[in-house]
Structures are given as structure tokens and as C-alpha cells.
Scaffold this active site. Structure first.
Site, mmCIF file in Angstrom:
data_model
loop_
_atom_site.group_PDB
_atom_site.id
_atom_site.type_symbol
_atom_site.label_atom_id
_atom_site.label_comp_id
_atom_site.label_asym_id
_atom_site.label_seq_id
_atom_site.Cartn_x
_atom_site.Cartn_y
_atom_site.Cartn_z
ATOM 1 N N ASN A 157 0.991 -9.810 5.449
ATOM 2 C CA ASN A 157 1.047 -10.287 4.097
ATOM 3 C C ASN A 157 2.560 -10.278 3.642
ATOM 4 O O ASN A 157 3.232 -9.371 3.225
ATOM 5 C CB ASN A 157 0.365 -9.182 3.232
ATOM 6 C CG ASN A 157 0.418 -9.640 1.776
ATOM 7 O OD1 ASN A 157 1.014 -10.686 1.401
ATOM 8 N ND2 ASN A 157 -0.566 -8.899 1.026
ATOM 9 N N LYS A 206 4.239 -6.615 4.289
ATOM 10 C CA LYS A 206 3.217 -5.739 4.703
ATOM 11 C C LYS A 206 2.393 -6.065 5.980
ATOM 12 O O LYS A 206 1.975 -6.991 6.198
ATOM 13 C CB LYS A 206 2.408 -5.708 3.300
ATOM 14 C CG LYS A 206 2.868 -5.204 2.250
ATOM 15 C CD LYS A 206 2.061 -4.688 1.138
ATOM 16 C CE LYS A 206 2.452 -4.719 -0.154
ATOM 17 N NZ LYS A 206 1.914 -5.536 -1.183
ATOM 18 N N ARG A 220 -1.673 -13.882 5.525
ATOM 19 C CA ARG A 220 -2.395 -13.982 4.137
ATOM 20 C C ARG A 220 -1.110 -15.328 3.680
ATOM 21 O O ARG A 220 -0.211 -15.218 3.660
ATOM 22 C CB ARG A 220 -2.035 -12.889 3.313
ATOM 23 C CG ARG A 220 -2.588 -13.019 2.085
ATOM 24 C CD ARG A 220 -2.606 -12.087 0.917
ATOM 25 N NE ARG A 220 -3.290 -12.525 -0.191
ATOM 26 C CZ ARG A 220 -3.121 -11.531 -1.571
ATOM 27 N NH1 ARG A 220 -2.518 -10.476 -1.372
ATOM 28 N NH2 ARG A 220 -3.713 -11.910 -2.594
ATOM 29 N N HIS A 260 -12.198 -9.247 -9.994
ATOM 30 C CA HIS A 260 -10.962 -8.337 -9.308
ATOM 31 C C HIS A 260 -9.901 -8.218 -10.524
ATOM 32 O O HIS A 260 -9.306 -9.307 -11.093
ATOM 33 C CB HIS A 260 -10.266 -9.360 -8.300
ATOM 34 C CG HIS A 260 -9.193 -8.780 -7.685
ATOM 35 N ND1 HIS A 260 -9.094 -8.530 -6.158
ATOM 36 C CD2 HIS A 260 -7.872 -8.364 -8.025
ATOM 37 C CE1 HIS A 260 -8.102 -7.958 -6.046
ATOM 38 N NE2 HIS A 260 -7.222 -7.929 -6.969
ATOM 39 N N LEU A 261 -9.626 -6.707 -10.719
ATOM 40 C CA LEU A 261 -8.837 -6.555 -11.870
ATOM 41 C C LEU A 261 -7.659 -5.600 -11.339
ATOM 42 O O LEU A 261 -7.980 -4.509 -10.872
ATOM 43 C CB LEU A 261 -9.609 -6.037 -13.219
ATOM 44 C CG LEU A 261 -11.084 -6.650 -13.488
ATOM 45 C CD1 LEU A 261 -11.820 -5.684 -14.341
ATOM 46 C CD2 LEU A 261 -10.376 -7.716 -14.265
ATOM 47 N N GLY A 262 -6.649 -6.133 -11.243
ATOM 48 C CA GLY A 262 -5.265 -5.408 -10.789
ATOM 49 C C GLY A 262 -4.064 -5.854 -11.758
ATOM 50 O O GLY A 262 -4.240 -6.118 -12.862
ATOM 51 N N ASN A 263 -3.066 -5.587 -10.950
ATOM 52 C CA ASN A 263 -1.701 -6.204 -11.835
ATOM 53 C C ASN A 263 -1.892 -7.644 -11.979
ATOM 54 O O ASN A 263 -1.660 -8.334 -13.113
ATOM 55 C CB ASN A 263 -0.633 -6.155 -10.872
ATOM 56 C CG ASN A 263 0.197 -4.698 -10.872
ATOM 57 O OD1 ASN A 263 0.060 -4.384 -12.060
ATOM 58 N ND2 ASN A 263 0.512 -4.194 -9.906
ATOM 59 N N GLY A 264 -2.659 -8.394 -11.001
ATOM 60 C CA GLY A 264 -3.062 -9.732 -11.228
ATOM 61 C C GLY A 264 -4.463 -9.674 -11.221
ATOM 62 O O GLY A 264 -5.206 -8.713 -10.560
ATOM 63 N N GLY A 289 -10.253 -2.330 -11.760
ATOM 64 C CA GLY A 289 -11.608 -2.449 -11.732
ATOM 65 C C GLY A 289 -12.471 -1.184 -10.954
ATOM 66 O O GLY A 289 -13.283 -0.620 -11.189
ATOM 67 N N GLU A 290 -11.669 -0.928 -9.948
ATOM 68 C CA GLU A 290 -12.235 0.459 -9.203
ATOM 69 C C GLU A 290 -11.867 1.769 -9.613
ATOM 70 O O GLU A 290 -12.648 2.749 -9.677
ATOM 71 C CB GLU A 290 -11.727 0.345 -7.661
ATOM 72 C CG GLU A 290 -11.825 -0.684 -6.850
ATOM 73 C CD GLU A 290 -10.989 -0.844 -5.689
ATOM 74 O OE1 GLU A 290 -10.425 0.195 -5.082
ATOM 75 O OE2 GLU A 290 -10.861 -2.050 -5.087
ATOM 76 N N GLU A 345 -8.775 -7.007 1.533
ATOM 77 C CA GLU A 345 -8.500 -8.151 1.924
ATOM 78 C C GLU A 345 -7.981 -8.222 3.269
ATOM 79 O O GLU A 345 -8.177 -9.188 3.934
ATOM 80 C CB GLU A 345 -7.269 -8.940 1.025
ATOM 81 C CG GLU A 345 -7.955 -9.035 -0.525
ATOM 82 C CD GLU A 345 -7.029 -8.991 -1.673
ATOM 83 O OE1 GLU A 345 -6.459 -7.922 -1.734
ATOM 84 O OE2 GLU A 345 -6.584 -10.236 -1.887
#
Ligand code: ADP
Length: 401
Positions: free
Chosen positions: A7, A14, A90, A209-213, A334-335, A386
């Protein structure tokens, strides 16, 4: 079969080495500040890790270091680079051309880095550079796959992806809704079907899907039929630093009032809005929740506005699919944010959505069904992965060659 997942960003790389016999992570790491100075973090399965400052002028240098970390020294996990059967990359944007995971050729690298440069200016060019560097280091005989964030959403019908501007701009510039986080939404919806013990072809799922984005996707019979992110990842719900969807006239009004250039407006919408813009304090949802609980009005407004927007999209996508069987919460927020899940699912019993508050607390941060016993719609916490999906796709592609 061992697969390396990459990634790449403009100054970072990464990686995860995955053993596909049991889908376990053999080693993972991150090379950061490429072209600036350089830091590498390398971790192996038993928990040992190393972090070192070392200069990396280019992505090629970073790949050479990665190979040396994997094959030599105390934290080596393979004896020879030849043990890596394939590499999965990715990729942010595949435009309308790449609808599925694709074997990387010179044409694919050119498309990602040049043809679609304007569609993903921050991500696509460095990803193409990383692919070329990876090939230079590993050799052309190691197959590489491109897994696009946009491809899962290529099943959206035209009525969902078109914007109400003159059609010629769709034809001329390919301006339309593309959607992102496709790899995560695909992984999560497949996992929901697995947990429900039903074929995905029989299910209507809303993946949050809820994160920074953040993005929310309506997955009908395993296919994305609508999603909140748009032409770029800016659309949809409020995010860490992105505005989410706003009335487009606000952009023109602000540019005129504040004398902003397009580049400055872009920065305002992508980097200075969302949680940081509204709260004025933080881009991180943990801080927003803590401040909100401590009585900070703007943090509380930020938290409630996000939850309200998610709720509205769940309603909209339930209408779009003529029903819903399951809601999935994934990503860092989300998690991990029980307050968010609780408020989003509050007063949704008309749609059949009802969570068990005890389960929501008990299984915070874990994969679990948190639905109330009498809920018609299942609600799950799912841990997205992912990298694993990229590895699975790469394996399938290699086996089909
Ligand atoms: P990215 O989109 O960069 O992959 P992540 O999925 O890691 O981001 O999500 C980052 C977000 O998750 C941050 O806003 C962070 O505050 C949030 N998060 C992580 N842990 C918690 C938690 N315990 N409670 C609330 N939010 C959390």
C-alpha cells in the site's frame, strides 16, 4: 503460497507478507518519509519488531530495504526473495476501465500513473512509481496485481453514479460518482454473509466504513449499487478533515467572500473541514467523543452531525434496495465507537434495526453480531481487512494465469 501486499503513498510504503495456506501475516511494516529522510518499522508474527531511522531517497530504495528486512538479519522471515509468489498493490483509482483486479503490465502502470492522474492526483502517481520500483527490485517474472479502491463500485447503475451537471462533462472529463474503500466494503459484506450463513446473492447489506475517511455503501446481492464517496473521496459524511457532502454553491460563495484560489478551497474542504473544522480541536474521533462527553458544544455538534448523517444514509440505502438485511460497522470508528453505533441505531425500529446495548458494549472492538433478539435486521461489528482481500485477489489472479 506467500503474497506480499503493498500500500504505497507519495512518501510511504506499507507492506504485509501473508502466508496464503492459513492467511496468516508473516511480517508487516511501514517505510515512511521516503525522499525526506526515512524510518522503517518491521514487525514479525511473534511480536518482535524493529524501528530504525535510515535514509530512503526513492521507492526503489525502500523496496530494497524491505527485501533485505524480509530475507536477512534477526527478523528475517524468508530465506530467499523467490519465496514470494506474487505481489498485490492497492490502487486508489481505476476510473471506468478497471472493473476488477488486474494483472499489472506496462499499460496498467501507465494508466494508473498518467491516464488517471487527474482523478487521484495524490495517490495514483506515487502508486505507479511504487509499482515500477517494485518490479525493478523483484523482477518482471513475479506477477503483480492491481487491486483498485474504485472497482467494487463499478456495478453502480448510471442513475446512481451520474451527477446533475451537463452530460458533456461526464463524456469529456469522466465526472461521475466513483466511490472508494471498495476493497473494505467487499471484504465486509462478504464477511457479513458468512456470519449470517447465507449466500451474499440473497442479501441486502449496508456497509459503514468509518475511519479518518468514511464511506457507506449499499451492497445488493453482493454488488455495490450506491455509495457515499463520489468523484473524489470528499463526498458523503463528515470525516476527520474532509467536509463530506455540502451544497456546491457554498464552495463558490466562500471562494468569492474569502478570495480563495481553487487550490486553497481544495485544502479547506479536504484538510480543514470535518471533525477539525467543526470542532476546532481535533481530527480524531476519540477526542471528539471525550470533549463531547465533557460538555464541549462544538465537539458534541460534530459527533451528533456525523451520527445523524450516517442514519440518513442508512434510510436512503434501505429505500434504494427496497429493504435491508444487515448493517455492518467497520473502520477505526465503526469498530471502536460504541456511542456512535448506539446513536446511529437508535429509533430505527421502523426499519427493523435494533441493537442490543449490552452486546454493543461487551463486543466493542470485536467482530460480533450486536442485534437485539427481536431485530428484523442484523447489525454487526466487522473488522475490516483490506490487505487480506488484496492477497486473496492476487492469489486468485495468479492461479488463473
Ligand atoms: P483510516 O481511515 O486512516 O484507515 P482508521 O480506520 O484507523 O483510519 O480510523 C481512525 C479513526 O478511528 C480515528 O478518528 C480514531 O479516533 C478512531 N478510533 C480509533 N479507536 C477509537 C475508539 N476507541 N473510539 C472511538 N474512535 C476510535
Amino acid at each position: 503460497m506467500k503474497i506480499l501486499v503493498i500500500n504505497a503513498g507519495s512518501s510511504s510504503l506499507k507492506y504485509q507478507l501473508i502466508d496464503m495456506t492459513d492467511e496468516s501475516v508473516i511480517a508487516k511494516g511501514n517505510v515512511e518519509r521516503i525522499g525526506v529522510d526515512g524510518i522503517i518499522t518491521h514487525k514479525v508474527a511473534d511480536g518482535r519488531s524493529v524501528k530504525e531511522n535510515k535514509p530512503f531517497a526513492t521507492h526503489k530504495d525502500a523496496f530494497e530495504e524491505l527485501v533485505s528486512r524480509l530475507t536477512t538479519g534477526e527478523l528475517a522471515v524468508i530465506s530467499n526473495i523467490n519465496e514470494i509468489a506474487a505481489i498485490g498493490h492497492r490502487v486508489l483509482h481505476g476510473s471506468e476501465k478497471y472493473k476488477v483486479t488486474t494483472l499489472i503490465t506496462d499499460e496498467v502502470i501507465y494508466d494508473i500513473g498518467v491516464t488517471f492522474k487527474d482523478l487521484g492526483p495524490l495517490h495514483n502517481p506515487p502508486q505507479a512509481v511504487a509499482m515500477q520500483a517494485c518490479r525493478d527490485v523483484f523482477g518482471a517474472e513475479v506477477p503483480m496485481a492491481a487491486v483498485f479502491d474504485t472497482s467494487f463500485h463499478q456495478t453502480m447503475p448510471d442513475k446512481a453514479y451520474i451527477f446533475g451537471i451537463p452530460y458533456e462533462y461526464y463524456e469529456k472529463y469522466h465526472i461521475r460518482r466513483y466511490g472508494f474503500h471498495g476493497t473494505s466494503h467487499r471484504f465486509v459484506s462478504a464477511r457479513v454473509a458468512e456470519l449470517m450463513g447465507k449466500p451474499i446473492e440473497e442479501l441486502k447489506i449496508i456497509s459503514c466504513h468509518l475511519g479518518n475517511g468514511s464511506s457507506i455503501t449499499a451492497v445488493n446481492k453482493g454488488k455495490s449499487v450506491d455509495t457515499t464517496m463520489g468523484f473524489t473521496p470528499l463526498d458523503g459524511v463528515i470525516m476527520g478533515t474532509r467536509s463530506g457532502g455540502i451544497d456546491p454553491s457554498v464552495v463558490l460563495y466562500l471562494m468569492e467572500k474569502e478570495g480563495l484560489t481553487p487550490a486553497e478551497m481544495n485544502t479547506l474542504l479536504n484538510k480543514k473541514s470535518g471533525f477539525i473544522g467543526l470542532s476546532g480541536k481535533s481530527t480524531d474521533s476519540r477526542d471528539i467523543v471525550d470533549l463531547s462527553l465533557a460538555g464541549d458544544y462544538r465537539a458534541s455538534l460534530t459527533a451528533h452531525a456525523l451520527r445523524y448523517q450516517i442514519k440518513k444514509y442508512i434510510g436512503a440505502y434501505t429505500a434504494a434496495m427496497n429493504g435491508v438485511d444487515a448493517i455492518a460497522f467497520t473502520g477505526g470508528i465503526g469498530e471502536n465507537s460504541l456511542h456512535l453505533r448506539s446513536e446511529v441505531c437508535e429509533d430505527m425500529d421502523y426499519l427493523g434495526i435494533k441493537i442490543d446495548e449490552e452486546l454493543n458494549v461487551k463486543y466493542d472492538r470485536q467482530e460480533h453480531d450486536i442485534s437485539a433478539a427481536d431485530a428484523r435486521v442484523k447489525t454487526f461489528i466487522i473488522k475490516t481487512n483490506e490487505e487480506l482481500l488484496i492477497a486473496r485477489d492476487t492469489k486468485a489472479l495468479v492461479e488463473s494465469l
